[in-house]
Scaffold this active site. Structure first.
Site, short mmCIF file in Angstrom:
data_model
loop_
_atom_site.label_atom_id
_atom_site.label_comp_id
_atom_site.label_asym_id
_atom_site.label_seq_id
_atom_site.Cartn_x
_atom_site.Cartn_y
_atom_site.Cartn_z
N ASN A 28 -5.51 12.44 -0.10
CA ASN A 28 -4.66 11.63 0.78
C ASN A 28 -5.56 10.90 1.77
O ASN A 28 -6.79 11.09 1.77
CB ASN A 28 -3.62 12.50 1.49
CG ASN A 28 -2.54 11.67 2.16
OD1 ASN A 28 -1.95 10.79 1.52
ND2 ASN A 28 -2.28 11.89 3.42
N LYS A 29 -4.96 10.09 2.60
CA LYS A 29 -5.70 9.26 3.56
C LYS A 29 -6.78 10.03 4.28
O LYS A 29 -6.55 11.17 4.71
CB LYS A 29 -4.68 8.65 4.55
CG LYS A 29 -5.26 7.77 5.63
CD LYS A 29 -6.14 6.65 5.09
CE LYS A 29 -5.46 5.80 4.02
NZ LYS A 29 -6.40 4.94 3.27
N ARG A 73 -7.40 -0.23 -6.98
CA ARG A 73 -7.50 0.95 -6.13
C ARG A 73 -7.55 2.18 -7.03
O ARG A 73 -6.59 2.47 -7.74
CB ARG A 73 -6.31 1.05 -5.15
CG ARG A 73 -6.18 -0.16 -4.24
CD ARG A 73 -5.33 0.13 -3.02
NE ARG A 73 -6.04 0.99 -2.07
CZ ARG A 73 -5.46 1.56 -1.01
NH1 ARG A 73 -4.17 1.39 -0.79
NH2 ARG A 73 -6.16 2.31 -0.18
N GLN A 119 -2.77 2.80 9.83
CA GLN A 119 -1.42 2.84 9.23
C GLN A 119 -0.44 3.59 10.12
O GLN A 119 0.75 3.29 10.13
CB GLN A 119 -1.47 3.50 7.84
CG GLN A 119 -2.13 2.67 6.76
CD GLN A 119 -3.61 3.02 6.63
OE1 GLN A 119 -4.24 3.47 7.58
NE2 GLN A 119 -4.16 2.78 5.46
N ASP A 174 -1.93 10.85 -2.56
CA ASP A 174 -2.26 9.80 -3.54
C ASP A 174 -2.52 10.37 -4.92
O ASP A 174 -2.40 9.68 -5.92
CB ASP A 174 -3.48 9.00 -3.07
CG ASP A 174 -3.06 7.97 -2.04
OD1 ASP A 174 -2.81 8.38 -0.89
OD2 ASP A 174 -2.92 6.79 -2.41
N ARG A 225 0.85 -1.18 0.00
CA ARG A 225 0.00 0.00 0.00
C ARG A 225 0.89 1.24 0.00
O ARG A 225 2.10 1.14 0.13
CB ARG A 225 -0.93 -0.01 1.22
CG ARG A 225 -0.16 -0.38 2.50
CD ARG A 225 -0.55 0.33 3.71
NE ARG A 225 -0.43 1.75 3.61
CZ ARG A 225 0.72 2.41 3.79
NH1 ARG A 225 1.86 1.79 4.05
NH2 ARG A 225 0.75 3.73 3.69
N GLY A 226 0.25 2.42 -0.13
CA GLY A 226 1.03 3.65 -0.27
C GLY A 226 1.19 3.92 -1.76
O GLY A 226 1.55 3.00 -2.52
N ALA A 227 0.92 5.16 -2.16
CA ALA A 227 0.85 5.46 -3.59
C ALA A 227 2.11 5.07 -4.38
O ALA A 227 2.02 4.36 -5.39
CB ALA A 227 0.50 6.93 -3.79
O1 MRU Z 1 -4.68 3.28 1.91
P1 MRU Z 1 -3.18 3.50 1.92
O2 MRU Z 1 -2.52 3.00 3.14
O3 MRU Z 1 -2.55 3.01 0.65
O4 MRU Z 1 -3.05 5.10 1.93
C1 MRU Z 1 -1.77 5.65 1.88
C2 MRU Z 1 -1.77 7.13 2.00
O5 MRU Z 1 -2.79 7.77 2.08
C3 MRU Z 1 -0.44 7.80 1.92
O6 MRU Z 1 -0.43 8.98 2.67
C4 MRU Z 1 -0.12 8.13 0.45
O7 MRU Z 1 -0.31 7.01 -0.36
C5 MRU Z 1 1.28 8.61 0.29
S1 MRU Z 1 2.43 7.33 0.61
C6 MRU Z 1 4.00 7.93 0.42
#
Ligand code: MRU
Length: 326
Positions: free
Chosen positions: A229-230, A84, A178, A219, A50-52
């Protein structure tokens, strides 16, 4: 985190992909393998990876996997892309591999490139933080959200390693935690002083004068600088604005989507209500209650103090070809 004892978040292994199963952290550090595109899609959808930036590289490696397995790469790309919708990096990684003469080589190149770009983000962002600063962060944007090093947490890591005395407030980041599970684990390993708080405490900390800056990842960032973002990021940005606290966004240029004019056009991923009605698999809400689970929110550009990229720090949203002011 010493790279010696933690494997890369995601890596190409000839005919398969190895990745840290983030669902099992912090209890155990386990590397799993995806040998098919379907397995990889499942790992992405269930947040094993996970994470962009990390899922961007996963997208490229998924196309590479289809190629080595003799499957249709374009069809694989569509399946990966559908896992996603919000992180632009996923489709970007898929497209980079599909457009390359050698998708396997391209996927590996993107993985190497990711770490270099993150280190550059860290170098540019670190001087924004003064010694003694208390910095709030939301979600996980460290090495685990990328191939290595991290974006927003990578900036704090760069500052910490340069000798800047920082203390990090880690939002736990409901519903999937997270922050509590992953950012806390990374800060512990890196030796960065940090304190975990419930998301709902952030504004009160600011009011008490205990937060000097906030920094988050992204993201998708639209042409006008709006930031997806999250979920919960918007609330942090609003609270920062109210208290006159700088709110920074750190992301590679691959997270900027110049095809969308504003954040209103971003598709926000809806995830299972079960993530809200349970914590770590234990039900906390009564059976039958309705629950909504928007995985991301959009922070308008006017709440962003600066966008920190591998090309420098931008005080206004960068266009596709714009270099930061010297
Ligand atoms: O749902 P996730 O855990 O993939 O969400 C991740 C985030 O929102 C991060 O802040 C974003 O992807 C940047 S990661 C460097």
């Amino acid at each position: 985190m010493a790279s010696a004892d933690v494997p890369p978040t995601i890596a190409w292994a000839g005919d398969r992909i190895r990745l840290i199963d983030q669902r099992r952290l912090p209890a155990e550090l386990v590397v799993v393998e995806a040998t098919t595109v379907e397995e990889l899609c499942e790992y992405i959808a269930t947040l094993a990876v996970r994470g962009a930036p990390a899922i961007g590289v996963a997208g490229a490696m998924g196309v590479a996997l289809a190629v080595v397995r003799g499957e249709d790469p374009a069809a694989a790309g569509e399946r990966l892309r559908a896992t996603r919708p919000t992180a632009v990096n996923l489709g970007w990684g898929v497209d980079r591999a599909l457009g390359a003469a050698d998708p396997v080589a391209e996927a590996q190149r993107l993985a190497v490139d990711d770490v270099e770009r993150n280190r550059a983000i860290g170098r540019h962002g670190a001087p924004l933080f003064a010694s003694g600063a208390n910095v709030l962060t939301h979600c996980n944007t460290g090495a685990l959200a990328t191939v290595g090093w991290g974006t927003a947490l990578g900036v704090l890591r760069a500052a910490h390693e340069a000798g800047t005395r920082l203390h990090v407030w880690i939002d736990e980041t409901r519903p999937v935690l997270q922050g509590a599970r992953l950012t806390a684990w990374e800060c512990e390993r890196l030796g960065i002083p940090a304190t975990l708080v419930a998301d709902v405490m952030a504004a009160a900390l600011m009011r008490a004068g205990r937060v000097d800056a906030a920094i988050v990842g992204a993201d998708r960032i639209t042409a006008n600088g709006d930031v997806a973002n999250k979920i919960g990021t918007y609330a942090v940005a609003v609270a920062c604005h109210h208290h006159g606290i700088p709110f920074y966004v750190a992301a590679p240029r691959s997270t900027f989507d110049h095809t969308l004019p504003t954040g209103d056009a971003i598709e926000i991923e809806r995830r299972s209500p079960d993530e809200v009605t349970t914590i770590a698999g234990v039900r906390i809400a009564p059976e039958g209650i309705a629950a909504e689970n928007w995985a991301f929110d959009v922070t308008p550009a006017e709440l962003v103090t600066a966008w920190i990229t591998e090309d420098g720090v931008f005080r206004t949203p960068p266009g596709p070809d714009v270099a930061p002011a010297p």
